[in-house]
Design an enzyme around this catalytic site. Structure first.
Site, short mmCIF file in Angstrom:
data_model
loop_
_atom_site.label_atom_id
_atom_site.label_comp_id
_atom_site.label_asym_id
_atom_site.label_seq_id
_atom_site.Cartn_x
_atom_site.Cartn_y
_atom_site.Cartn_z
N LEU A 1 0.93 -1.22 -0.14
CA LEU A 1 0.02 0.09 0.01
C LEU A 1 0.81 1.30 0.04
CD1 LEU A 1 -3.17 0.41 0.21
CD2 LEU A 1 -3.23 0.51 2.60
N ASP A 2 0.86 2.15 -1.04
CA ASP A 2 1.70 3.27 -1.25
C ASP A 2 1.68 4.34 0.16
OD1 ASP A 2 2.02 2.48 -3.85
OD2 ASP A 2 0.84 3.65 -4.57
N PRO A 3 2.52 4.92 0.38
CA PRO A 3 2.58 5.75 1.52
C PRO A 3 1.40 6.85 1.49
CG PRO A 3 4.81 5.43 0.76
CD PRO A 3 3.95 4.55 -0.24
N LEU A 4 1.03 6.97 0.02
CA LEU A 4 0.15 8.20 0.07
C LEU A 4 -1.28 7.59 0.21
CD1 LEU A 4 1.30 10.71 -2.66
CD2 LEU A 4 1.34 11.05 -0.33
N ALA A 5 -1.42 6.31 0.44
CA ALA A 5 -2.85 5.51 0.58
C ALA A 5 -2.89 5.12 2.18
CB ALA A 5 -2.77 4.52 -0.46
#
Length: 309
Positions: free
Chosen positions: A48-52
């Site tokens: 899961l991306d840092p921005l998610a």
């Protein structure tokens, strides 16, 4: 001959269904959970991306053997697409590569949804973990290289427009393994002639774990205040989901304690009875409700492939 090293940490096993906060990487989250639980082994099921934000299932101990089954499960995301700009990373982090003053109407967006439902072809983002000639695409992209990433088929079970505004639209998508939501935003923006990128992303479901199983990171960190080590670890362990829950989609057989012992020694067991399954490429053996093994059923036998402590 030197003795094998004793693994550091506790042999704790189970799934922690983390509600990952923003600006926190998946690898960083796994490290934090492993440290909090003092676990010997840990791994996650789907970056899961840092921005998610949202659901990041983290496997501890023996549960790491079941990670592939969760990786293959359906996922649900809520996401926001901001219209007017396409970016190198297809999200807020990247530099703007194309822009437009055009904005789609709600009718335009709704008319596009059927094209992105079912089995579709998708080119992963330049900044993705896809390997190109042995290297991660995001490493090549950071070095300034533009690489050709081949399109691949992904499954979109449901794509719903939740709300539409002038400059952005809100969606929910239920999708299969390997789907890039950032690529959805990029491609829809191109089709609508206005460009687009992800400006908000949250994962609410990873099969088979329901949203109510999620635990905020803050709740776990709060338990660090408990001074007694055993009490603190017991409070943390109470959040764990049984390892076997990751295998809910597989056929199950109930076995005796004697049969469980044979499986743990790596031996097959004979399946008797009129209702015994005849053939299954993968099935789960349970004794007293506890996961014993994943194996194959054939010729009247259950043959173990992965055995659990």
């Amino acid at each position: 001959m030197s003795k094998p090293r004793k693994p550091k940490g506790r042999p704790v096993s189970g799934w922690l269904i983390l509600d990952k906060p923003l600006d926190f990487g998946s690898t960083e989250a796994v490290g934090k959970i492993k440290w909090l639980f003092n676990a010997q082994k840990a791994g996650h099921a789907g970056t899961l991306d840092p921005l998610a934000s949202g659901m990041l299932p983290i496997a501890l101990g023996d549960a790491t053997k079941t990670v592939p089954y969760v990786m293959d499960g359906r996922k649900i995301y809520e996401f926001t697409v901001s219209w007017g700009e396409e970016r190198t990373t297809d999200d807020l982090e990247g530099e703007v590569t194309a822009s437009s003053d055009k904005r789609p109407t709600e009718e335009d967006v709704r008319a596009l949804l059927p094209k992105y439902t079912g089995t579709i072809e998708q080119i992963p983002p330049q900044f993705s973990a896809i390997k190109i000639a042995g290297e991660r695409a995001y490493d090549l992209a950071r070095d300034g290289e533009v690489v050709e990433i081949p399109a691949r088929e992904v499954e979109i079970f449901r794509l719903t427009l939740l709300k539409s505004e002038q400059d952005r639209a809100f969606f929910e998508v239920e999708c299969g393994k390997g789907t890039y939501v950032r690529a959805l935003a990029r491609d829809m923006g191109r089709d609508l002639g206005c460009f687009g990128h992800i400006s908000g992303l949250r994962r609410s479901f990873v099969a088979p774990f329901a949203e109510e199983k999620m635990v905020p990171l803050e709740a776990l960190i709060e338990l660090e205040k408990i001074e007694d080590r055993d009490e603190r670890l017991a409070a943390l362990d109470a959040y764990l989901v049984d390892t076997g829950e990751a295998l809910a989609a597989l056929p199950q057989i109930r076995i005796s304690d004697d049969q469980a012992h044979r499986l743990k020694m790596g031996n097959p067991i004979i399946l008797r009875g009129r209702d015994a399954p005849v053939a299954e490429p993968e099935a789960v053996a349970l004794a007293g409700g506890k996961l014993i093994a994943i194996g194959e059923i054939g010729q009247g036998e259950f043959r173990p492939k992965r055995v659990f402590a």
